[in-house]
Design an enzyme around this catalytic site. Sequence first.
Site, PDB file in Angstrom:
ATOM      1  N   GLY A 144       0.815  -1.213   0.000  1.00  0.00           N
ATOM      2  CA  GLY A 144       0.000   0.000   0.000  1.00  0.00           C
ATOM      3  C   GLY A 144       0.847   1.261   0.000  1.00  0.00           C
ATOM      4  O   GLY A 144       2.084   1.213   0.083  1.00  0.00           O
ATOM      5  N   HIS A 185      -1.156  16.916   3.853  1.00  0.00           N
ATOM      6  CA  HIS A 185      -2.358  17.500   4.470  1.00  0.00           C
ATOM      7  C   HIS A 185      -2.033  18.901   4.997  1.00  0.00           C
ATOM      8  O   HIS A 185      -0.958  19.139   5.550  1.00  0.00           O
ATOM      9  CB  HIS A 185      -2.820  16.666   5.672  1.00  0.00           C
ATOM     10  N   CYS A 189      -3.721  10.594  10.537  1.00  0.00           N
ATOM     11  CA  CYS A 189      -2.711  11.455   9.897  1.00  0.00           C
ATOM     12  C   CYS A 189      -2.914  12.943  10.196  1.00  0.00           C
ATOM     13  O   CYS A 189      -1.966  13.655  10.541  1.00  0.00           O
ATOM     14  CB  CYS A 189      -2.668  11.207   8.398  1.00  0.00           C
ATOM     15  N   VAL A 246       1.174   3.595   2.308  1.00  0.00           N
ATOM     16  CA  VAL A 246       1.929   3.771   3.553  1.00  0.00           C
ATOM     17  C   VAL A 246       2.956   2.654   3.711  1.00  0.00           C
ATOM     18  O   VAL A 246       4.118   2.904   4.075  1.00  0.00           O
ATOM     19  CB  VAL A 246       0.971   3.794   4.771  1.00  0.00           C
TER      20      VAL A 246
HETATM   21  N1  LIG Z   1      -2.747   7.051   3.402  1.00  0.00           N
HETATM   22  C1  LIG Z   1      -2.517   7.785   4.481  1.00  0.00           C
HETATM   23  O1  LIG Z   1      -2.154   8.979   4.413  1.00  0.00           O
HETATM   24  C2  LIG Z   1      -2.696   7.191   5.848  1.00  0.00           C
HETATM   25  C3  LIG Z   1      -2.311   7.937   6.957  1.00  0.00           C
HETATM   26  C4  LIG Z   1      -2.488   7.407   8.239  1.00  0.00           C
HETATM   27  C5  LIG Z   1      -3.042   6.156   8.371  1.00  0.00           C
HETATM   28  N2  LIG Z   1      -3.414   5.447   7.261  1.00  0.00           N
HETATM   29  C6  LIG Z   1      -3.970   4.118   7.454  1.00  0.00           C
HETATM   30  O2  LIG Z   1      -3.019   3.180   6.977  1.00  0.00           O
HETATM   31  C7  LIG Z   1      -3.678   2.051   6.406  1.00  0.00           C
HETATM   32  C8  LIG Z   1      -3.213   1.845   4.980  1.00  0.00           C
HETATM   33  O3  LIG Z   1      -3.416   3.011   4.218  1.00  0.00           O
HETATM   34  P1  LIG Z   1      -2.874   3.146   2.728  1.00  0.00           P
HETATM   35  O4  LIG Z   1      -3.153   4.548   2.343  1.00  0.00           O
HETATM   36  O5  LIG Z   1      -1.492   2.616   2.597  1.00  0.00           O
HETATM   37  O6  LIG Z   1      -3.885   2.174   1.949  1.00  0.00           O
HETATM   38  P2  LIG Z   1      -3.696   1.399   0.556  1.00  0.00           P
HETATM   39  O7  LIG Z   1      -2.783   2.130  -0.355  1.00  0.00           O
HETATM   40  O8  LIG Z   1      -5.071   1.097   0.097  1.00  0.00           O
HETATM   41  O9  LIG Z   1      -2.968   0.036   0.992  1.00  0.00           O
HETATM   42  C9  LIG Z   1      -3.630  -0.916   1.788  1.00  0.00           C
HETATM   43  C10 LIG Z   1      -2.705  -2.073   2.071  1.00  0.00           C
HETATM   44  O10 LIG Z   1      -3.378  -2.963   2.963  1.00  0.00           O
HETATM   45  C11 LIG Z   1      -3.449  -4.258   2.393  1.00  0.00           C
HETATM   46  N3  LIG Z   1      -4.683  -4.905   2.804  1.00  0.00           N
HETATM   47  C12 LIG Z   1      -5.937  -4.404   2.718  1.00  0.00           C
HETATM   48  N4  LIG Z   1      -6.829  -5.290   3.226  1.00  0.00           N
HETATM   49  C13 LIG Z   1      -6.118  -6.357   3.624  1.00  0.00           C
HETATM   50  C14 LIG Z   1      -6.456  -7.601   4.225  1.00  0.00           C
HETATM   51  N5  LIG Z   1      -7.721  -7.928   4.527  1.00  0.00           N
HETATM   52  N6  LIG Z   1      -5.463  -8.467   4.508  1.00  0.00           N
HETATM   53  C15 LIG Z   1      -4.169  -8.166   4.217  1.00  0.00           C
HETATM   54  N7  LIG Z   1      -3.790  -7.001   3.646  1.00  0.00           N
HETATM   55  C16 LIG Z   1      -4.751  -6.111   3.356  1.00  0.00           C
HETATM   56  C17 LIG Z   1      -3.369  -4.029   0.903  1.00  0.00           C
HETATM   57  O11 LIG Z   1      -2.945  -5.194   0.275  1.00  0.00           O
HETATM   58  P3  LIG Z   1      -3.239  -5.488  -1.284  1.00  0.00           P
HETATM   59  O12 LIG Z   1      -2.222  -4.704  -2.059  1.00  0.00           O
HETATM   60  O13 LIG Z   1      -3.066  -6.959  -1.376  1.00  0.00           O
HETATM   61  O14 LIG Z   1      -4.643  -5.040  -1.553  1.00  0.00           O
HETATM   62  C18 LIG Z   1      -2.349  -2.899   0.843  1.00  0.00           C
HETATM   63  O15 LIG Z   1      -1.052  -3.427   0.985  1.00  0.00           O
HETATM   64  C19 LIG Z   1      -5.170   2.333   6.577  1.00  0.00           C
HETATM   65  O16 LIG Z   1      -5.611   1.769   7.784  1.00  0.00           O
HETATM   66  C20 LIG Z   1      -5.233   3.845   6.662  1.00  0.00           C
HETATM   67  O17 LIG Z   1      -6.362   4.305   7.335  1.00  0.00           O
HETATM   68  C21 LIG Z   1      -3.243   5.934   6.013  1.00  0.00           C
END
Ligand SMILES: NC(=O)c1ccc[n+]([C@@H]2O[C@H](COP(=O)([O-])OP(=O)(O)OC[C@H]3O[C@@H](n4cnc5c(N)ncnc54)[C@H](OP(=O)(O)O)[C@@H]3O)[C@@H](O)[C@H]2O)c1
Length: 338
Positions: free
Chosen positions: A10, A241, A130, A12
């Site tokens: 993902g 942000h 975040c 992050v």
């Molecule tokens: N983006 C931000 O700025 C940010 C900031 C703070 C916190 N967060 C939190 O960090 C987390 C990830 O965010 P992101 O932006 O990196 O999201 P993302 O780009 O959608 O990536 C999600 C990741 O989680 C994996 N995943 C999803 N469902 C899963 C499951 N059931 N079992 C195993 N792996 C799973 C995905 O794997 P696949 O590739 O196999 O789908 C991917 O590696 C979220 O909880 C989000 O709320 C994000």
Amino acid sequence: MKVAILGATGLVGRRMLALLADRPWADPDPVLLGSERSAGVRLDFRGRSIPSKAVSPEDFEGVEIALFSAGAAAARRFGPIAAAAGAWVIDNSSAFRMDPDVPLVVPEINGGLLAAAGRGSGGIIANPNCSTIQIAMAAAPLELAFGLAEVHVTTLQAVSGAGQSALDEWRRQEDGLPPCDPPLFARPMARNVLPCIGGPAADGSFEEEAKVVRELRKILGRAGDLGVTCTAVRVPVQDGHSAAVRFVLQRDADLEAATAALRGFPGLVVASDPLDFATPLEIAGGNAVHVGRLRRDPDHRRALLAWVVADNLLKGAAWNALQIADLLAGGAATGADR
Ligand SMILES: NC(=O)c1ccc[n+]([C@@H]2O[C@H](COP(=O)([O-])OP(=O)(O)OC[C@H]3O[C@@H](n4cnc5c(N)ncnc54)[C@H](OP(=O)(O)O)[C@@H]3O)[C@@H](O)[C@H]2O)c1
């Protein structure tokens, strides 16, 4: 130390892996985990290509640090399993943030909570939301120096804050393609701003706004008596942000004293001129939180206004998590680059 990253593919997770590469305490073979969708995707670590695999409970055997960034459902399922196997789970999702037994940590503010945690063997540490992290970073020195009475926030949040699929959908819309079905955003995201992040609540707020309110109170240790309001807005920006913040202080503070308090706090970069400010485009890719437009509220002698910007994927997520991991690994948290 043996490290696993759940959500390594993902937005992050990829940044966590890049930051991990510089950690001297990290084992050369991190376990890279995701869902079935990304099984076999290869990611670079210290010049080697390592495949990601679909997560299963056995993957956490022997793991000492488990960086989780895969959403709340996966965290709820695998967090307790990894912790029971002896790992320190640093979770980026909202799953455990408000659990009274789980520390919600911004290392510069309350990293001391980890000293007690670090004496045990395994457990769960929550990484805050975040937007909350960058607001807390600007609020904490003012709380320490003058006491805070109220914090009022309007966020302007980048699309990457909603993950890779949101970025893909935004780019599709920017290219003139119709929104996907079912729609990922409540209204068109391209060339638009959306004051609705997360699900709606009965009180007229959206989920992201409630997260900022309750998490800020928990991080500052002011659960019962800090007035906080938030309007969270998604804007068509890729990374970084921004937040327009009004701080109401308990004690009088002139601008000079407030600036000095903010300047003395690690991880903050403070503009010297009230007319100066950082933008997401300028600071994306860095770890610091930037405070600008710092000025008095002309109608309230104890209120300050500020513009606070940080990279949501770094200090808002991966960098904060790696700072926590550094502390758990026994080192000092590394300072932000400027
Ligand atoms: N983006 C931000 O700025 C940010 C900031 C703070 C916190 N967060 C939190 O960090 C987390 C990830 O965010 P992101 O932006 O990196 O999201 P993302 O780009 O959608 O990536 C999600 C990741 O989680 C994996 N995943 C999803 N469902 C899963 C499951 N059931 N079992 C195993 N792996 C799973 C995905 O794997 P696949 O590739 O196999 O789908 C991917 O590696 C979220 O909880 C989000 O709320 C994000």
